[in-house]
Design a protein around this motif. Sequence first.
Motif, PDB file in Angstrom:
ATOM      1  N   LEU A  35       0.827  -1.199   0.000  1.00  0.00           N
ATOM      2  CA  LEU A  35       0.000   0.000   0.000  1.00  0.00           C
ATOM      3  C   LEU A  35       0.866   1.255   0.000  1.00  0.00           C
ATOM      4  O   LEU A  35       1.964   1.257   0.536  1.00  0.00           O
ATOM      5  CB  LEU A  35      -0.893   0.008   1.234  1.00  0.00           C
ATOM      6  CG  LEU A  35      -1.847  -1.173   1.385  1.00  0.00           C
ATOM      7  CD1 LEU A  35      -2.534  -1.109   2.732  1.00  0.00           C
ATOM      8  CD2 LEU A  35      -2.866  -1.181   0.269  1.00  0.00           C
ATOM      9  N   PHE A  53       5.001  -1.552   2.944  1.00  0.00           N
ATOM     10  CA  PHE A  53       4.209  -0.513   2.296  1.00  0.00           C
ATOM     11  C   PHE A  53       5.141   0.474   1.616  1.00  0.00           C
ATOM     12  O   PHE A  53       6.350   0.410   1.766  1.00  0.00           O
ATOM     13  CB  PHE A  53       3.259   0.194   3.277  1.00  0.00           C
ATOM     14  CG  PHE A  53       3.928   1.004   4.352  1.00  0.00           C
ATOM     15  CD1 PHE A  53       4.129   2.364   4.191  1.00  0.00           C
ATOM     16  CD2 PHE A  53       4.329   0.413   5.540  1.00  0.00           C
ATOM     17  CE1 PHE A  53       4.723   3.116   5.192  1.00  0.00           C
ATOM     18  CE2 PHE A  53       4.922   1.155   6.542  1.00  0.00           C
ATOM     19  CZ  PHE A  53       5.124   2.511   6.367  1.00  0.00           C
ATOM     20  N   GLN A 105       9.958   1.572  -0.840  1.00  0.00           N
ATOM     21  CA  GLN A 105       9.143   0.455  -0.361  1.00  0.00           C
ATOM     22  C   GLN A 105       9.894  -0.246   0.752  1.00  0.00           C
ATOM     23  O   GLN A 105      11.073  -0.554   0.609  1.00  0.00           O
ATOM     24  CB  GLN A 105       8.858  -0.526  -1.497  1.00  0.00           C
ATOM     25  CG  GLN A 105       8.014  -1.708  -1.073  1.00  0.00           C
ATOM     26  CD  GLN A 105       7.580  -2.545  -2.253  1.00  0.00           C
ATOM     27  OE1 GLN A 105       7.133  -2.007  -3.255  1.00  0.00           O
ATOM     28  NE2 GLN A 105       7.702  -3.845  -2.132  1.00  0.00           N
TER      29      GLN A 105
END
Length: 162
Positions: A35, A53, A105
């Motif tokens: 996400l 995420f 990330q």
Amino acid sequence: MKSRHKKLALIGGAVALVGIIAALVLNALNSNIALYISPTDVAQGKAPQDKLFRIGGLVKEGSIQRQADGVTIRFIVTDSESDIVVDYVGILPDLFMEGKGAVAQGRLLPDGSFKAQEVLAKHDENYMPPEAAKALNDAHVRGVQKQAEQEAAKAAQPKASY
């Protein structure tokens, strides 16, 4: 066994097989989803703990610190409202630089810093990930609203007479 029972058993087996395949596919997708969360959301505690995420924004001017080994880098990603410290071990993209857009990330550490496994930099003048652009725009709008509220409060204060 009657033919009707055979058909029902075959249909039941097919439904079970489709259910198992769907569960495996959904599990694989869920484990690979990362996400996007803005630095402001991370600062407000909305980031998942112990889960992969993405965080993105602009690399803050003067924030890139390279360690002596040449591969360990620490920098700050900002959405102009909140800043998040990002630690990364690896080789950065050629276009990675201060004041430019980047997406990292990784996972949030208990100390509040972000341990990146991958860092991506914008690749041309016009590109910014949609999530990063939205986060920067939202932070800008909140900043403008806050400034307008402060000016309205200042204007509402009675003026001192001498």
